[in-house]
Scaffold this active site. Structure first.
Site, PDB file in Angstrom:
ATOM      1  N   HIS A  84       0.849  -1.202   0.000  1.00 41.20           N
ATOM      2  CA  HIS A  84       0.000   0.000   0.000  1.00 41.20           C
ATOM      3  C   HIS A  84       0.887   1.256   0.000  1.00 41.20           C
ATOM      4  O   HIS A  84       0.592   2.241  -0.674  1.00 41.20           O
ATOM      5  CB  HIS A  84      -0.900   0.033   1.240  1.00 41.20           C
ATOM      6  CG  HIS A  84      -1.844  -1.121   1.362  1.00 41.20           C
ATOM      7  ND1 HIS A  84      -1.681  -2.113   2.305  1.00 41.20           N
ATOM      8  CD2 HIS A  84      -2.976  -1.447   0.671  1.00 41.20           C
ATOM      9  CE1 HIS A  84      -2.679  -2.984   2.200  1.00 41.20           C
ATOM     10  NE2 HIS A  84      -3.467  -2.616   1.218  1.00 41.20           N
TER      11      HIS A  84
ATOM     12  N   GLY B  85      -2.429  -1.913  -7.400  1.00 39.51           N
ATOM     13  CA  GLY B  85      -1.257  -2.780  -7.321  1.00 39.51           C
ATOM     14  C   GLY B  85      -1.343  -3.948  -8.293  1.00 39.51           C
ATOM     15  O   GLY B  85      -2.419  -4.530  -8.491  1.00 39.51           O
TER      16      GLY B  85
ATOM     17  N   LYS C 239      -0.235  -6.768  -7.760  1.00 44.60           N
ATOM     18  CA  LYS C 239      -0.473  -8.016  -7.030  1.00 44.60           C
ATOM     19  C   LYS C 239      -1.872  -8.550  -7.339  1.00 44.60           C
ATOM     20  O   LYS C 239      -2.060  -9.746  -7.524  1.00 44.60           O
ATOM     21  CB  LYS C 239      -0.333  -7.765  -5.523  1.00 44.60           C
ATOM     22  CG  LYS C 239       0.098  -8.969  -4.759  1.00 44.60           C
ATOM     23  CD  LYS C 239      -0.855  -9.591  -3.779  1.00 44.60           C
ATOM     24  CE  LYS C 239      -1.920  -8.811  -3.173  1.00 44.60           C
ATOM     25  NZ  LYS C 239      -2.806  -9.595  -2.329  1.00 44.60           N
TER      26      LYS C 239
ATOM     27  N   LEU D 130       3.468  -9.152  -0.452  1.00 51.33           N
ATOM     28  CA  LEU D 130       2.816  -8.620   0.750  1.00 51.33           C
ATOM     29  C   LEU D 130       1.305  -8.621   0.551  1.00 51.33           C
ATOM     30  O   LEU D 130       0.805  -8.324  -0.530  1.00 51.33           O
ATOM     31  CB  LEU D 130       3.285  -7.188   1.016  1.00 51.33           C
ATOM     32  CG  LEU D 130       4.742  -7.014   1.420  1.00 51.33           C
ATOM     33  CD1 LEU D 130       5.039  -5.551   1.679  1.00 51.33           C
ATOM     34  CD2 LEU D 130       5.073  -7.835   2.651  1.00 51.33           C
ATOM     35  N   SER D 131       0.596  -8.975   1.632  1.00 51.19           N
ATOM     36  CA  SER D 131      -0.862  -8.988   1.597  1.00 51.19           C
ATOM     37  C   SER D 131      -1.358  -8.889   3.031  1.00 51.19           C
ATOM     38  O   SER D 131      -0.754  -9.470   3.940  1.00 51.19           O
ATOM     39  CB  SER D 131      -1.356 -10.297   0.971  1.00 51.19           C
ATOM     40  OG  SER D 131      -2.730 -10.490   1.277  1.00 51.19           O
ATOM     41  N   SER D 132      -2.459  -8.176   3.212  1.00 53.98           N
ATOM     42  CA  SER D 132      -3.044  -8.087   4.555  1.00 53.98           C
ATOM     43  C   SER D 132      -3.378  -9.490   5.061  1.00 53.98           C
ATOM     44  O   SER D 132      -3.307  -9.767   6.257  1.00 53.98           O
ATOM     45  CB  SER D 132      -4.300  -7.230   4.529  1.00 53.98           C
ATOM     46  OG  SER D 132      -4.031  -5.996   3.896  1.00 53.98           O
TER      47      SER D 132
HETATM   48  P1  AMP Z   1      -6.292  -4.114  -0.480  1.00 49.05           P
HETATM   49  O1  AMP Z   1      -6.195  -3.304   0.769  1.00 49.05           O
HETATM   50  O2  AMP Z   1      -5.765  -5.509  -0.325  1.00 49.05           O
HETATM   51  O3  AMP Z   1      -7.648  -4.041  -1.125  1.00 49.05           O
HETATM   52  O4  AMP Z   1      -5.308  -3.450  -1.528  1.00 49.05           O
HETATM   53  C1  AMP Z   1      -5.387  -2.096  -1.871  1.00 49.05           C
HETATM   54  C2  AMP Z   1      -4.475  -1.819  -3.041  1.00 49.05           C
HETATM   55  O5  AMP Z   1      -3.127  -2.164  -2.697  1.00 49.05           O
HETATM   56  C3  AMP Z   1      -4.826  -2.661  -4.279  1.00 49.05           C
HETATM   57  O6  AMP Z   1      -4.697  -1.859  -5.448  1.00 49.05           O
HETATM   58  C4  AMP Z   1      -3.795  -3.745  -4.243  1.00 49.05           C
HETATM   59  O7  AMP Z   1      -3.507  -4.302  -5.522  1.00 49.05           O
HETATM   60  C5  AMP Z   1      -2.590  -3.008  -3.692  1.00 49.05           C
HETATM   61  N1  AMP Z   1      -1.643  -3.966  -3.111  1.00 49.05           N
HETATM   62  C6  AMP Z   1      -1.915  -4.936  -2.202  1.00 49.05           C
HETATM   63  N2  AMP Z   1      -0.814  -5.680  -1.953  1.00 49.05           N
HETATM   64  C7  AMP Z   1       0.170  -5.171  -2.730  1.00 49.05           C
HETATM   65  C8  AMP Z   1       1.549  -5.496  -2.934  1.00 49.05           C
HETATM   66  N3  AMP Z   1       2.136  -6.503  -2.281  1.00 49.05           N
HETATM   67  N4  AMP Z   1       2.258  -4.746  -3.807  1.00 49.05           N
HETATM   68  C9  AMP Z   1       1.667  -3.728  -4.477  1.00 49.05           C
HETATM   69  N5  AMP Z   1       0.385  -3.362  -4.324  1.00 49.05           N
HETATM   70  C10 AMP Z   1      -0.353  -4.068  -3.473  1.00 49.05           C
END
Ligand code: AMP
Length: 286
Positions: free
Chosen positions: A37, A150, A152, A187-189
């Site tokens: 993020h 992202g 990802k 990376l991922s939540s």
């Molecule tokens: P999320 O909070 O998981 O919905 O992600 C919010 C944004 O962050 C989305 O556009 C995702 O693709 C991006 N994102 C999540 N993980 C990554 C990562 N490891 N690298 C780059 N962008 C990411």
């Protein structure tokens, strides 16, 4: 950083900046922020006068039995990450503002069609409809110049790019590379769900992608053999993992390819304990 929950207040603040000729970047998230993020926030900060981030755990993109209730949340830490990144405004909409009649009572949806038919869309029916619909709402509320996404979540990025084009949203889309742990895990939540044992197996996804890229590098052009090679890596390095899919698709249409040619996307999803991990690599084959 200003924190705004109310949509009218959001429109007033962002509208004032827009009228003053300032550019606005939007980084939509579901919170529990990490360095992935942060890279989106940094890009938005470099490109724009005003950076708006949103945190909203969107109920319509979770299927029945998925992790809506248990999705990790830590608003205090998120606040610190956003502050450190120089975010100007955090938009924290309520579910009632996003779905005035209730999430289940939404009558009009943004339907991504065939782009949502395979990869993650196949095992998460309705997921991308929920994503496209909530991002439409966020774009209408914030009206940014640029939307930051992202790589990802590559299917999400492809669908939202196409949505912006097909529905003529006045916004540019920037997709930033996947940020990884030193051992390759994207990376991922949701990595927070992994036990130490599962965490040790999780880099297998990136290794499988690297294996596929190495096979292509040495001249392999057969999709079935590529997929078999990747399956072998997952079986060897993530014995507790359960493969959802390993697919090789056209990077633009997301439809399966028979011959490896042009812009190709290699993507996979693997269930590991409570987590469903995804990763991908894009390659141009001449
Ligand atoms: P999320 O909070 O998981 O919905 O992600 C919010 C944004 O962050 C989305 O556009 C995702 O693709 C991006 N994102 C999540 N993980 C990554 C990562 N490891 N690298 C780059 N962008 C990411």
């Amino acid at each position: 950083m200003d924190v705004v929950e109310d949509v009218s207040e959001l429109r007033r603040r962002v509208g004032a900046e827009r009228c003053a000729g300032r550019t606005i970047g939007l980084v939509p998230t579901m919170g529990y922020l990490h360095a992935g993020h942060r890279s989106l926030l940094d890009a938005a900060r470099r490109d724009n006068d005003m950076v708006v981030a949103s945190i909203f755990v969107n109920p319509t993109q979770f299927g029945p039995g998925e992790d809506l209730a248990s999705y990790p949340r830590d608003l205090k830490r998120d606040h610190a990450v956003l502050d450190a990144a120089g975010t100007d405004l955090l938009f924290l909409p309520s579910a009632a503002d996003m779905y005035p009649d209730g999430a289940g009572a939404q009558a009009i949806w943004v339907e991504p069609g065939a782009l949502a038919g395979n990869l993650c869309g196949a095992s998460r029916p309705g997921h991308f409809r929920g994503v496209a619909t909530v991002v439409t709402k966020l774009l209408n509320m914030v009206q940014p110049d640029t939307l930051y996404l992202g790589q990802k979540d590559v299917q999400q990025a492809a669908i939202l790019r196409r949505m912006v084009r097909d529905l003529a949203f006045p916004v540019s889309v920037r997709v930033l590379p996947t940020v990884r742990e030193p051992d390759g895990l994207a990376l991922s939540s949701r990595n927070a769900y992994l036990t130490p044992e599962e965490r040790a197996e999780a880099p297998a996804l990136k290794r499988a992608l690297d294996c596929a890229l190495a096979m292509i590098g040495t001249g392999e052009r057969d999709v079935a053999r590529l997929v078999a090679g990747m399956e072998e890596v997952i079986r060897r390095d993530a014995p507790d993992g359960r493969i959802d899919y390993i697919s090789v698709v056209d990077a633009a249409t997301l439809q399966p390819v028979v011959s490896l040619q042009g812009d190709v996307l290699i993507a996979l999803a693997v269930y590991l304990g409570k987590a469903r991990l995804i990763d991908n690599a894009e390659i141009t084959i001449g």
